[in-house]
Write a protein that holds these residues in place. Structure first.
Motif, mmCIF file in Angstrom:
data_model
loop_
_atom_site.group_PDB
_atom_site.id
_atom_site.type_symbol
_atom_site.label_atom_id
_atom_site.label_comp_id
_atom_site.label_asym_id
_atom_site.label_seq_id
_atom_site.Cartn_x
_atom_site.Cartn_y
_atom_site.Cartn_z
ATOM 1 N N LEU A 70 -3.926 13.984 5.119
ATOM 2 C CA LEU A 70 -3.611 12.993 4.086
ATOM 3 C C LEU A 70 -2.100 12.890 3.894
ATOM 4 C CD1 LEU A 70 -4.763 11.108 1.861
ATOM 5 C CD2 LEU A 70 -4.718 13.066 0.318
ATOM 6 N N ILE A 71 -1.425 14.051 3.794
ATOM 7 C CA ILE A 71 0.028 14.058 3.650
ATOM 8 C C ILE A 71 0.692 13.434 4.878
ATOM 9 C CG2 ILE A 71 2.057 15.557 3.459
ATOM 10 C CD1 ILE A 71 0.487 15.295 0.884
ATOM 11 N N LYS A 72 0.156 13.718 6.058
ATOM 12 C CA LYS A 72 0.706 13.139 7.284
ATOM 13 C C LYS A 72 0.628 11.609 7.239
ATOM 14 C CE LYS A 72 0.421 13.442 12.340
ATOM 15 N NZ LYS A 72 -0.374 13.900 13.498
ATOM 16 N N GLY A 73 -0.486 11.110 6.724
ATOM 17 C CA GLY A 73 -0.621 9.656 6.588
ATOM 18 C C GLY A 73 0.457 9.056 5.700
ATOM 19 N N TRP A 74 0.724 9.700 4.552
ATOM 20 C CA TRP A 74 1.752 9.176 3.644
ATOM 21 C C TRP A 74 3.135 9.235 4.300
ATOM 22 C CZ3 TRP A 74 -0.148 6.187 0.362
ATOM 23 C CH2 TRP A 74 -1.314 6.482 -0.349
ATOM 24 N N CYS A 75 3.398 10.300 5.071
ATOM 25 C CA CYS A 75 4.696 10.403 5.753
ATOM 26 C C CYS A 75 4.881 9.264 6.751
ATOM 27 C CB CYS A 75 4.813 11.746 6.477
ATOM 28 S SG CYS A 75 4.984 13.160 5.368
ATOM 29 N N ALA B 233 -8.770 6.623 1.717
ATOM 30 C CA ALA B 233 -9.170 5.213 1.797
ATOM 31 C C ALA B 233 -8.091 4.312 1.206
ATOM 32 C CB ALA B 233 -10.499 5.006 1.066
ATOM 33 N N TYR B 234 -7.503 4.756 0.111
ATOM 34 C CA TYR B 234 -6.414 3.995 -0.517
ATOM 35 C C TYR B 234 -5.219 3.879 0.436
ATOM 36 C CZ TYR B 234 -2.591 3.073 -3.851
ATOM 37 O OH TYR B 234 -1.501 2.555 -4.501
ATOM 38 N N GLY B 235 -4.816 5.008 1.029
ATOM 39 C CA GLY B 235 -3.695 4.987 1.957
ATOM 40 C C GLY B 235 -3.981 4.130 3.172
ATOM 41 N N ALA B 236 -5.205 4.245 3.729
ATOM 42 C CA ALA B 236 -5.561 3.447 4.897
ATOM 43 C C ALA B 236 -5.546 1.960 4.567
ATOM 44 C CB ALA B 236 -6.943 3.861 5.403
ATOM 45 N N ALA B 237 -6.031 1.593 3.377
ATOM 46 C CA ALA B 237 -6.026 0.182 2.966
ATOM 47 C C ALA B 237 -4.598 -0.354 2.867
ATOM 48 C CB ALA B 237 -6.758 0.020 1.632
#
Length: 646
Positions: free
Chosen positions: A499-504, A532-536
Motif C-alpha cells: 500500500l505504501i509502495k503504491g502511494w510512493c 481501492a481508493y489509491g488504485a481509483a
C-alpha cells in the motif's frame, strides 16, 4: 447571525386578492375532453374534483355539444395522459403539415406547460439536481400556487443550494396567505415541519405563534414542537463549547415520548445528552434501550463511555470487545477502549483478536503512546522481538527517554550488542540519565504470555529511522520504493508495505506502477479500502474513467472518499462528452456530479454551453445569467450574450 429571520419577513406580507369563483378554461378542458370521449367515470371524477375546489361549480350546459370543441385534440389529450411529450410534439408537427395555420388550443397549451413543469421538477428532485428544480420552477409563485407540492420541491432546492432569501420568501408565500388563499391546516403543518430543517428553533417558534390561529392547528403543531426539541438537544450534543442545557420542560416532553414510543433516534439523542450532562447512569439506560432495538456503532460507543464514566471498566471493556469490528472504523476510540488490557499488569492476557485489533489501530493512527504501551506489554511478556519492533515504532513517531530505554533493554535481552551500541551512541548525549539504569535493569520474570504480540506490517524501522515508513514520512519516495522492492525480492512484503509502495509511485507520477502496487494490497481486508481508493486515483489520473468506476463499485469506499472519486469520474465524463459534442451526456454527467458536490463556475459554464448547443437557449441563458450575477466572467458574459440573441 442571520440578518433576516423567517418571522420578520413573514410579518411583512400583505393581503392577497381573493381566489377566482370558478375554474378557468384550462381546468375545463379536461371536462370537455372526457365528455367528448364518452368516458363517463372520468367525467364524474373530474366534476367531483372541480366541485370540491369550487363549491358553486355547475357543469356547463354545452359539455356534450360538438361546438364545445373547436378542433380535434383527442390524440393530444391521450398522449398528455401518458406524459408522452415527444409524441405530442410529433402530433402537433403532423397537424401543422396538414394545416399550417393550425395551433393547439390555449386550454391544451396551458395545461401541457404545467404538466411539463411538474414532470421536470419531479425528475430533477429525484436525481437531486437542485439547480434543475429551480430552473424548471420558472415563474412559479409560492404566494398563490395551488399545487403546493411543487413549492415544497422548490423549498428543498433553495435549501440545498443555500439560496436563503429565496427560501425565506417561499416559506412566507406559503404560510402567510390570507382569506380564501390560506392553505389548509394539513399543508400548513407539513410546511412548518419542513421549516425546522431550514431555520433556527427560535425563528420557527415565532412563525408558529403567528400561523397557529385555531386550537386545532395549535394541537396539530405539537409534533413540530417536538421536532424543535430534538433539534435543540442535537445542537447541544454537537457543540463542545456549550454547557447550558436545554430547558428541562422541553426535554421532559422528549423523555416521555421516548419512554412511550421507543424511537431509536430519541433514545440515542437522550443518551448523548445525559452523558454530556455527566449523568452516566441515565445515559446508560438510554443507550442500552437503543442497542436492544438495533446493533449500532455510535450507540455502542455511548454505552461504553457511560459504563467507563461509572468506573465499571470490565463491563466497558466487554462492550469494546463485542463491537471490536465496528470500532475499527474509529481507531482512536478503539485504542483507548482496548488499552486497559495492555497498560495494567493486573489484567488477564489479551486474546489474539484483541491484540490484532489494537495493533492495527496503533498503526493506522501512528500513535506513539499506545505503541509504547504495547511494547512494554510485549517486553514484560518476554516477547523481545515484538518489544523491539514496537519500541522502534513509537520512537520513530515521537522521541522520549522511556522509549529509548525500552528499545535498549529489548536489544540487550536479544543479545544485539552491535545495535545496542549504535543506539547508545545516537542517544547518549540526548538522554544521558537512562544508561546507568539500563545496565543494571533486571530481566522480567514470570511465564511468557501465550498470545504473541506481532507487528502487522513489516518489521519496525532501525533505530536510525531508515525503514520504508521513515522514508515515506520524509517524502523520500524513491528510497521507500527501493526498500519495499527488496522486501518483495525476499518474499517478505506485507499488504501494508505494498500500500505504501503504491502511494510512493503515485507521488512520483508512475501511474502503472502505482496501480499494480495498490492492486497487490487489495487482497487483505485491512488494507483493501485504502488500496481501492489509491488504485481509483491512479486510474483517474490516467483518464481510465470506466476502470476507476469499476474499482469503486467492486470495493466500496467510505462515504467521503466515494463522493470524491465519483465527482472526478463525472467531471471526466462531462469533459469527454463535451469534446465529442455529446451535449446530452454532458448534462447527465454534470447532474450526477451536482448531486454529490457543489458545482463550480467552470462546470456551470460547461452546462450553459451544452444547453446552448442542444438548442435550449432559455436554459442556457438562465445558467449564464446566474453566473454573471455572482461574479463577472468574460466567458459567462459571452455565453449570456450569445444565448440571448435570437
Amino acid at each position: 447571525m442571520r440578518t433576516l429571520i423567517l418571522s420578520a419577513l413573514l410579518l411583512g406580507s400583505s393581503a392577497l386578492s381573493s381566489m377566482a369563483a370558478g375554474p378557468d378554461a384550462v381546468e375545463l378542458a379536461g371536462l370537455y375532453y372526457y365528455a367528448e370521449q364518452k368516458q363517463e367515470d372520468r367525467l364524474a371524477a373530474e366534476t367531483n374534483r372541480l366541485r370540491l375546489k369550487y363549491p358553486d361549480f355547475v357543469v356547463p350546459a354545452d359539455v356534450y355539444a360538438p361546438a364545445a370543441r373547436q378542433m380535434d385534440e383527442g390524440v393530444l389529450w391521450a398522449l398528455y395522459e401518458k406524459n408522452d411529450f415527444v409524441g405530442i410534439d410529433a402530433e402537433i408537427g403532423r397537424k401543422r403539415v396538414e394545416s399550417p395555420e393550425w395551433s393547439p388550443s390555449e386550454d391544451f397549451s396551458g395545461k401541457l406547460a404545467r404538466r411539463k413543469q411538474r414532470v421536470e421538477m419531479t425528475a430533477a428532485t429525484a436525481r437531486k439536481d437542485w439547480m434543475g428544480v429551480i430552473e424548471a420552477a420558472g415563474t412559479l409563485d409560492p404566494s398563490s400556487e395551488t399545487e403546493v407540492d411543487l413549492v415544497w420541491m422548490l423549498l428543498d432546492a433553495y435549501a440545498e443550494t443555500g439560496a436563503r432569501d429565496a427560501l425565506t420568501g417561499a416559506y412566507r408565500g406559503l404560510l402567510f396567505r390570507e382569506g380564501d388563499k390560506r392553505l389548509p391546516d394539513v399543508q400548513i403543518l407539513t410546511t412548518m415541519k419542513k421549516s425546522t430543517r431550514d431555520f433556527s428553533s427560535e425563528e420557527v417558534r415565532k412563525a408558529m405563534r403567528l400561523v397557529a390561529t385555531s386550537p386545532a392547528l395549535q394541537a396539530g403543531l405539537q409534533p413540530v414542537e417536538l421536532d424543535l426539541t430534538r433539534k435543540d438537544v442535537a445542537g447541544f450534543n454537537a457543540d463542545e463549547k456549550r454547557q447550558t442545557p436545554v430547558a428541562e420542560g422541553e426535554v421532559a416532553v422528549l423523555r416521555t415520548t421516548a419512554e412511550k414510543d421507543g424511537r431509536l433516534e430519541d433514545l440515542s439523542l437522550l443518551g448523548w445528552y445525559d452523558l454530556k450532562l455527566k449523568a452516566p447512569e441515565s445515559a446508560e439506560r438510554w443507550f442500552k434501550a437503543a442497542l436492544a432495538k438495533r446493533r449500532d456503532e455510535e450507540n455502542a460507543k455511548g454505552f461504553y463511555l457511560s459504563l467507563a464514566a461509572q468506573n465499571r471498566q470490565e463491563e466497558a471493556y466487554a462492550v469494546a470487545q463485542d463491537y471490536i469490528e465496528e470500532f475499527s472504523d474509529d481507531p482512536e476510540f478503539l485504542m483507548n477502549a482496548l488499552s486497559l488490557r495492555f497498560s495494567r499488569p493486573d489484567q488477564p492476557d489479551a486474546d489474539v483478536r484483541t491484540v490484532t485489533a489494537y495493533s492495527n489501530a496503533i498503526l493506522s493512527t501512528s500513535n506513539a503512546d499506545h505503541a509504547e504501551i504495547l511494547a512494554w506489554y510485549a517486553y514484560n511478556a518476554r516477547q523481545y522481538d515484538a518489544a523491539r519492533a514496537w519500541f522502534g515504532k513509537s520512537l520513530d513517531w515521537e522521541s522520549a527517554p522511556v522509549r529509548v530505554k525500552g528499545l535498549a533493554l529489548s536489544l540487550l535481552r536479544l543479545g544485539e550488542k552491535k545495535d545496542y551500541a549504535a543506539l547508545e551512541a545516537e542517544y547518549r548525549d540526548v538522554y544521558p540519565e537512562i544508561w546507568t539504569e539500563i545496565k543494571v535493569a533486571v530481566a522480567p520474570k514470570g511465564e511468557k504470555r501465550s498470545v504473541a504480540v506481532e507487528m502487522p506490517t513489516a518489521a519496525a524501522t532501525a533505530p536510525g529511522g531508515t525503514g520504508y515508513l521513515a522514508h515515506f514520512k520524509a517524502k523520500r519516495f524513491g528510497a521507500c520504493i527501493k526498500d519495499i522492492s527488496a522486501m518483495e525480492a525476499r518474499g517478505a512484503a506485507s499488504a501494508d508495505a505494498m500500500l505504501i509502495k503504491g502511494w510512493c509511485h503515485l507521488e512520483l507520477g508512475r501511474l502503472a506502477e502505482a496501480r499494480n502496487a495498490f492492486e497487490a494490497a487489495l487482497g487483505n481486508a485491512r488494507t483493501q479500502q485504502d488500496a481501492a481508493y489509491g488504485a481509483a486515483l491512479a486510474l483517474l489520473r490516467g483518464r481510465l474513467t470506466d476502470d476507476a468506476e469499476a474499482m469503486v463499485s467492486m470495493y466500496p469506499l467510505s462515504v467521503k472518499r466515494d463522493r470524491e472519486v465519483r465527482a472526478e469520474i463525472y467531471w471526466q465524463r462531462a469533459r469527454s462528452a463535451f469534446d465529442h459534442k455529446q451535449y446530452r451526456r454532458v448534462l447527465d454527467a454534470l447532474n450526477a456530479r451536482a448531486s454529490l458536490v457543489a458545482e463550480p463556475a467552470d462546470l456551470s459554464q460547461l452546462r450553459g454551453w451544452s444547453y446552448y448547443h442542444l438548442g435550449d437557449r432559455g436554459q442556457a441563458q438562465a445558467v449564464f445569467a446566474r453566473l454573471n450575477m455572482h461574479l463577472y466572467d468574460p466567458a459567462a458574459a459571452r455565453g449570456l450574450a450569445v444565448s440571448s440573441t435570437r
